[in-house]
Design an enzyme around this catalytic site. Structure first.
Site, mmCIF file in Angstrom:
data_model
loop_
_atom_site.group_PDB
_atom_site.id
_atom_site.type_symbol
_atom_site.label_atom_id
_atom_site.label_comp_id
_atom_site.label_asym_id
_atom_site.label_seq_id
_atom_site.Cartn_x
_atom_site.Cartn_y
_atom_site.Cartn_z
ATOM 1 N N GLY A 262 0.849 -1.191 0.000
ATOM 2 C CA GLY A 262 0.000 0.000 0.000
ATOM 3 C C GLY A 262 0.875 1.226 0.000
ATOM 4 N N GLY B 76 2.910 3.444 1.404
ATOM 5 C CA GLY B 76 3.620 3.473 2.683
ATOM 6 C C GLY B 76 4.298 4.806 2.944
ATOM 7 N N ARG B 77 4.469 5.568 1.899
ATOM 8 C CA ARG B 77 5.098 6.890 2.066
ATOM 9 C C ARG B 77 4.462 7.888 1.102
ATOM 10 N NH1 ARG B 77 10.423 5.984 -1.700
ATOM 11 N NH2 ARG B 77 9.518 4.174 -2.711
ATOM 12 N N ASP C 191 9.731 4.674 7.276
ATOM 13 C CA ASP C 191 9.485 5.950 7.951
ATOM 14 C C ASP C 191 8.519 6.852 7.180
ATOM 15 O OD1 ASP C 191 11.026 6.660 5.800
ATOM 16 O OD2 ASP C 191 12.640 7.594 6.965
ATOM 17 N N GLY C 192 8.091 6.385 5.992
ATOM 18 C CA GLY C 192 7.150 7.187 5.213
ATOM 19 C C GLY C 192 7.778 8.379 4.517
ATOM 20 N N ARG D 67 3.305 14.046 -7.175
ATOM 21 C CA ARG D 67 3.222 13.217 -8.377
ATOM 22 C C ARG D 67 1.810 13.281 -8.944
ATOM 23 N NH1 ARG D 67 5.134 6.990 -7.913
ATOM 24 N NH2 ARG D 67 3.373 6.787 -6.492
ATOM 25 N N ARG E 107 -2.947 -0.045 -9.438
ATOM 26 C CA ARG E 107 -1.910 -0.957 -9.903
ATOM 27 C C ARG E 107 -2.486 -2.345 -10.157
ATOM 28 N NH1 ARG E 107 2.495 1.731 -7.079
ATOM 29 N NH2 ARG E 107 1.617 3.716 -6.439
ATOM 30 N N ASP F 141 3.056 -4.482 -8.085
ATOM 31 C CA ASP F 141 2.572 -3.294 -7.364
ATOM 32 C C ASP F 141 3.117 -2.012 -7.988
ATOM 33 O OD1 ASP F 141 4.933 -4.645 -6.102
ATOM 34 O OD2 ASP F 141 5.096 -2.714 -5.081
ATOM 35 N N ASP G 198 6.353 4.684 -10.479
ATOM 36 C CA ASP G 198 7.292 4.252 -9.432
ATOM 37 C C ASP G 198 8.727 4.187 -9.943
ATOM 38 O OD1 ASP G 198 5.188 4.269 -7.720
ATOM 39 O OD2 ASP G 198 5.400 2.204 -7.040
HETATM 40 P P1 AMP Z 1 8.607 0.328 -4.159
HETATM 41 O O1 AMP Z 1 8.978 -1.005 -4.748
HETATM 42 O O2 AMP Z 1 9.739 1.289 -4.027
HETATM 43 O O3 AMP Z 1 7.463 0.935 -4.910
HETATM 44 O O4 AMP Z 1 8.140 0.083 -2.649
HETATM 45 C C1 AMP Z 1 7.424 -1.049 -2.224
HETATM 46 C C2 AMP Z 1 6.562 -0.755 -1.027
HETATM 47 O O5 AMP Z 1 7.334 -0.273 0.082
HETATM 48 C C3 AMP Z 1 5.477 0.284 -1.283
HETATM 49 O O6 AMP Z 1 4.285 -0.200 -0.734
HETATM 50 C C4 AMP Z 1 5.977 1.505 -0.562
HETATM 51 O O7 AMP Z 1 4.908 2.308 -0.123
HETATM 52 C C5 AMP Z 1 6.778 0.938 0.604
HETATM 53 N N1 AMP Z 1 7.860 1.850 1.011
HETATM 54 C C6 AMP Z 1 8.967 2.154 0.317
HETATM 55 N N2 AMP Z 1 9.726 3.046 0.978
HETATM 56 C C7 AMP Z 1 9.088 3.337 2.129
HETATM 57 C C8 AMP Z 1 9.357 4.196 3.252
HETATM 58 N N3 AMP Z 1 10.438 4.967 3.320
HETATM 59 N N4 AMP Z 1 8.449 4.222 4.250
HETATM 60 C C9 AMP Z 1 7.342 3.467 4.194
HETATM 61 N N5 AMP Z 1 7.030 2.647 3.184
HETATM 62 C C10 AMP Z 1 7.880 2.574 2.160
HETATM 63 MG MG MG Z 2 5.965 0.994 -5.589
#
Ligand code: AMP
Ligand code: MG
Length: 469
Positions: A86, A88-89, A121-122, A172, A179, A244, A254
C-alpha cells in the site's frame, strides 16, 4: 492555492484505502514546480511560487477540497507474493479533471507514515525525489506515458538511511495510482464488493470502451505492451517491474532504481537489489506478459464461468508477445526512418542492436547519430556497420520520422547523480539545467547543452542505482 478537486476514489468502498493526512515537516522550501502541468490541471501557475505552495506541497497545509488517503494494494515483488502493501510513504490528496478532460491524481510522495508503512518511515530523501522529477518529465517529453511531477520541496528534516540525508517530498500526478497489485489485493481476499467497484472504476476512468473484465484485460495488455516497447526504444530499464509498480492505466510509474543504458548491453541491470537480473533490459517484455497474467488471474473471479474465463484470459495473455512485437517494430522502425514496418524489418533492427551490443555503442547517441548520418563513429567494427547501413539506406523511406523518435538528450545516470550531489549541498542550478535539457530532448544541441549528450567516460559511468527507500 485553489486546486479544483473532484475526488472519485474516496467514494469507493472504505476497505480500499485509509483516510490519512500527510505529516507536517519542519521547514519546507520549494525546489521546483511545473507551471505547464499546473495549467493542464486547472491550477493557476502564479500560485506555485507563493509561500503557501511550499506548505501545500510539503503536506503542511491541506488545500480545500482535498480528501487525503493512502491506497491499499498487494503485489508480486521479484516474483514473490506479498499480500499486504500500500501507499507506505505517499498520500493521495485528491483528483482533478484537467483542461484536456482527463482525470488525474495529485499525490504527495515522501509525506510521512501511513498504516501501510510497515517498518518504513514514510519519508523520501532528496536523491530519489530529484531522480523521479527528472526522469518522469523526460519520459513525458519523449512521448512515453508516465506519471508526472508537479513540485518538489525540501523538508528541512533529516532522513535516516545508511547515512543522514536531506528529506524531500515530490508531488506526483498520474491518470491514477491503481496498480495490478490493487486488483490482486482484493482478488486474493475474495472481496468481491471491492473487486467489482475497482473494476467499474477503472473501466469508467481509463477504458470507457471496455464493456467488462475481458475487454478491460485486452485493453490493459495493449497499453502495457505499447509502453514497454517505448521503454525499449529509449534504452530505458524500469528496474522494479513488480506487480505493485504496474499502473493499469498504462503509465510508467514508481521510478526507483530506473536507468537509461549508456553503452548498449541487452542484459544490463542497474538496480542494486535486482540480484538475478529479473528486470534486465531484455527481460522487460517477458516480465510484462507475466505481470498481465497476474492481472488476468485477479479478474477471473468476476467472470460467470471460471473454466471459460481461464481459457479466454490465458489466450489474451498469450497474445502479449505478438502485440508487443508489433509495437516494438513500430518504435524501432520510426527510429530508423521506416514508415511501413513489416515483420521482415525485425532482422534489420536486431542486427543493428547486435552490432551495438558487440561494440558497446552508446544507445542514445547511436540512434541520434543515425539521424545525422554519422553513426559510423559509434562503432569499432565499422565494416560490419557499413554493410548494415547499406541495407538500411535501401529500406529507409521517411527520414523525418527519425528526428522525432531519437532524442539527443536523456537523463543519463552519471548526470542525475551529479545533480543529486550538488542538490545535497544546496545547489539546485545543475538540477534546473539538466531538467531544461531533458525536457527538450529533440532540440538541436547547443554549446550549452552539448555536454549533456556526451556518453560517460569509464570513470564517470554509474553502474548501480538504488531504490532510495
Ligand atoms: P517500491 O517497490 O519502491 O514501490 O516500494 C514497495 C513498497 O514499500 C510500497 O508499498 C511503498 O509504499 C513501501 N515503502 C517504500 N519506501 C518506504 C518508506 N520509506 N516508508 C514506508 N514505506 C515505504
Ligand atoms: Mg511501488
Amino acid at each position: 492555492m485553489h486546486i479544483p478537486f473532484d475526488n472519485s476514489y474516496a467514494r469507493l468502498p472504505v476497505q480500499m484505502y485509509t483516510a490519512q493526512m500527510p505529516t507536517p515537516v519542519k521547514d519546507p522550501a520549494l525546489i521546483v514546480t511545473n507551471p505547464d502541468l499546473a495549467t493542464l490541471l486547472g491550477i493557476d501557475p502564479a500560485d506555485l511560487t507563493t509561500p503557501e505552495a511550499a506548505q501545500v506541497f510539503a503536506g503542511n497545509q491541506t488545500p480545500a477540497g482535498a480528501s487525503p488517503l493512502a491506497q491499499v494494494y498487494a503485489g508480486h515483488q521479484f516474483g514473490n507474493w506479498n499480500p499486504q502493501l500500500g501507499d507506505g510513504r505517499a498520500v493521495l490528496l485528491g483528483e482533478v479533471v484537467g483542461t484536456d478532460g482527463i482525470r488525474r491524481d495529485i499525490q504527495l510522495k515522501g509525506s510521512g507514515p501511513t498504516p501501510y508503512s510497515r517498518s518504513g518511515d514514510g519519508r523520501a530523501w532528496l536523491g530519489p525525489v530529484l531522480r523521479e522529477y527528472l526522469v518522469s518529465e523526460a519520459m513525458h517529453a519523449m512521448g512515453v506515458p508516465t506519471t508526472r511531477a508537479l513540485a518538489a520541496v525540501a523538508t528541512g528534516e533529516d532522513v535516516y538511511r545508511e547515512e543522514i540525508l536531506p528529506g524531500a517530498v515530490i508531488t506526483r500526478v498520474a491518470q491514477s495510482h491503481i496498480r495490478v497489485g490493487t486488483f490482486q489485493y482484493f482478488a486474493a481476499r475474495g472481496d468481491m464488493t471491492a473487486l467489482h467497484a475497482l473494476t467499474d472504476h477503472v473501466i469508467a476512468r481509463h477504458y470507457p470502451d471496455a464493456n467488462g473484465p475481458a475487454k478491460l484485460l485486452d485493453a490493459v495488455i495493449a497499453r502495457y505492451a505499447a509502453l514497454i516497447a517505448k521503454w525499449m526504444g529509449l534504452g530505458f530499464i524500469h528496474g522494479v517491474m513488480n506487480t505493485d509498480n504496474v499502473s493499469v492505466a498504462g503509465e510508467t510509474i514508481d521510478y526507483g532504481p530506473c536507468a537509461f543504458i549508456d553503452g548498449f548491453n541487452p542484459n544490463a541491470v542497474f538496480s542494486a537489489i535486482d540480484q538475478f537480473g529479473r528486470y534486465a533490459y531484455a527481460n522487460q517484455p517477458g516480465i510484462g506478459a507475466w505481470n498481465m497474467a497476474q492481472l488476468a488471474t485477479s479478474l477471473i473471479p468476476l467472470m460467470p464461468d471460471r473454466d471459460t474465463a481461464i481459457e479466454d484470459f490465458t489466450a489474451a495473455v498469450h497474445r502479449f508477445p505478438e502485440i508487443f512485437a508489433q509495437a516494438w517494430r513500430g518504435v524501432f522502425a520510426a527510429k530508423l526512418g521506416i514508415s511501413q514496418p513489416t515483420e521482415a524489418d525485425e532482422a534489420l533492427i536486431t542486427e543493428l542492436l547486435d552490432l551495438m551490443a558487440k561494440d558497446g555503442a552508446d544507445f542514445t547517441n547511436t540512434f541520434a547519430a543515425l539521424s545525422r548520418d554519422d553513426a559510423r563513429d559509434q562503432f569499432i567494427d565499422r565494416d560490419s556497420f557499413d554493410a548494415w547501413a547499406r541495407r538500411w539506406r535501401a529500406r529507409q523511406d521517411d527520414p523525418s520520422l527519425m528526428a522525432r523518435a531519437n532524442p539527443q538528450i536523456i537523463p543519463r545516470n552519471h548526470q542525475v547523480e551529479a545533480v543529486i550531489q550538488a542538490g545535497r549541498s544546496g545547489d539546485f542550478a545543475p538540477f534546473h539545467a539538466l531538467l531544461g535539457a531533458v525536457t527538450t530532448p529533440l532540440a538541436p544541441l547547443t554549446d550549452g547543452t552539448e555536454h549533456f549528450a556526451r556518453a560517460p567516460t569509464l570513470d564517470e559511468q554509474v553502474t548501480r542505482t538504488f531504490c532510495g527507500t
